[in-house]
Design a protein around this motif. Sequence first.
Motif, PDB file in Angstrom:
ATOM      1  N   VAL A 217      28.865 -19.449  -4.554  1.00 50.81           N
ATOM      2  CA  VAL A 217      28.397 -19.750  -5.907  1.00 50.81           C
ATOM      3  C   VAL A 217      28.797 -18.591  -6.815  1.00 50.81           C
ATOM      4  O   VAL A 217      28.121 -17.556  -6.865  1.00 50.81           O
ATOM      5  CB  VAL A 217      26.877 -19.974  -5.927  1.00 50.81           C
ATOM      6  N   TYR A 218      29.927 -18.755  -7.485  1.00 50.79           N
ATOM      7  CA  TYR A 218      30.419 -17.739  -8.415  1.00 50.79           C
ATOM      8  C   TYR A 218      31.328 -18.398  -9.432  1.00 50.79           C
ATOM      9  O   TYR A 218      31.616 -19.587  -9.345  1.00 50.79           O
ATOM     10  CB  TYR A 218      31.160 -16.619  -7.669  1.00 50.79           C
ATOM     11  N   GLN A 220      30.769 -19.345 -12.366  1.00 47.80           N
ATOM     12  CA  GLN A 220      30.073 -20.416 -13.068  1.00 47.80           C
ATOM     13  C   GLN A 220      29.619 -19.927 -14.443  1.00 47.80           C
ATOM     14  O   GLN A 220      29.459 -18.725 -14.668  1.00 47.80           O
ATOM     15  CB  GLN A 220      28.853 -20.867 -12.267  1.00 47.80           C
ATOM     16  N   PRO A 226      21.781 -19.337 -10.858  1.00 41.41           N
ATOM     17  CA  PRO A 226      22.017 -19.364  -9.416  1.00 41.41           C
ATOM     18  C   PRO A 226      21.516 -20.649  -8.789  1.00 41.41           C
ATOM     19  O   PRO A 226      20.667 -21.346  -9.345  1.00 41.41           O
ATOM     20  CB  PRO A 226      21.213 -18.161  -8.908  1.00 41.41           C
ATOM     21  N   ASN A 246      25.913 -16.147  -5.962  1.00 44.42           N
ATOM     22  CA  ASN A 246      24.527 -16.511  -6.270  1.00 44.42           C
ATOM     23  C   ASN A 246      23.830 -15.396  -7.035  1.00 44.42           C
ATOM     24  O   ASN A 246      23.687 -15.490  -8.239  1.00 44.42           O
ATOM     25  CB  ASN A 246      23.762 -16.945  -5.037  1.00 44.42           C
ATOM     26  N   TRP A 273      26.346 -15.665  -9.545  1.00 45.22           N
ATOM     27  CA  TRP A 273      26.882 -16.986  -9.920  1.00 45.22           C
ATOM     28  C   TRP A 273      27.904 -16.920 -11.048  1.00 45.22           C
ATOM     29  O   TRP A 273      28.815 -17.736 -11.119  1.00 45.22           O
ATOM     30  CB  TRP A 273      25.741 -17.926 -10.282  1.00 45.22           C
TER      31      TRP A 273
END
Length: 330
Positions: A217-218, A220, A226, A246, A273
């Motif tokens: 999770v990055y 974004q 997150p 995250n 994130w």
Amino acid sequence: MRTQAFLCLLGSLAFAGPAFADTFGSGGNVFTIEFSRIGDPGNADDAAFDNTAPGYSSPYGGVGYTFRMGTYEVSRDMITKANTLGNLGITLFDMTSFGGNGADRPATGVSWNEAARFVNWLNTSNGHSAAYKFTLQPGAASYSSNSNIELWMAGDEGFDAANPYRNANAFYFLPSEDEWYKAAYYSGSGTTYYDYATASDTIPAAVAGGTASETAVYSQPSSTGPADIDNAGGLSHYGAMGQNGNVWEWNESAFDGINNSSSEFRGIRGGAWDASEVDLRSSLSSAGPPTGEGSGVGFRVASIPEPGAGLLVWLGLGAMGMRRRVRRSL
């Protein structure tokens, strides 16, 4: 080396360690923390780490003992329940503008000192020794959840001259940089470390959530925030989720690797994130003061292994490139 005291797809099973959940709290404030076993004791440090910058005492990842790492980051719900039962006063960042304040989102806005308070409560509420030494305890006049620790001293029960931050008798603790690095990047074989905490040297696919292997999770939008702690991307070799992306995660260790001052900057690793791919790499670590609080910074808990639990042999793949240490700050 500094001395410091699963799965969604079949293809991931070869790499993930078994999970063990510990229970905390009482009544309506019960929660569990799941741990992944980090075996292969006595592994070497990451020899490919470029450690030419002054002030850094060693490469990272070598750990001489088996331990457990939190499979997931600590959630907002865990902090809320510990606050209620322990009167800890730990503050959380209002994430309304960053995806919301869901109970299973990672706990952010928690300083290093507050993370240490939470860990101490995990210990003392279950009959174990506190990991970190604070002058004032919850309920005392002038108590603050964000006061700095004191160093454990010779004469204190559980004093460890190699790490005056952590009491050697503690059951739960914040992971040292070596422990965090090994759980994230070590392959479980020889001297091979991965570039990313997804058991791979391949850049992880950027996702807003999910559990697919080799995802994180990055990259974004900040407004996305997150993911829930158990929906935060692929797993490391040992089965930890979200050590890449995250939220950034506090390490126990001082950034210079010498735990001799309660106020010095602490290591932060893993990216968030809204971070770039560079922030995920094993070559990069950040730092912040122990009183610092950030919307993108959280933590996870480590622990000694359960008594009588056996060791496992792990499989590993991959090769490692040269690395650099880049200092960043909150």
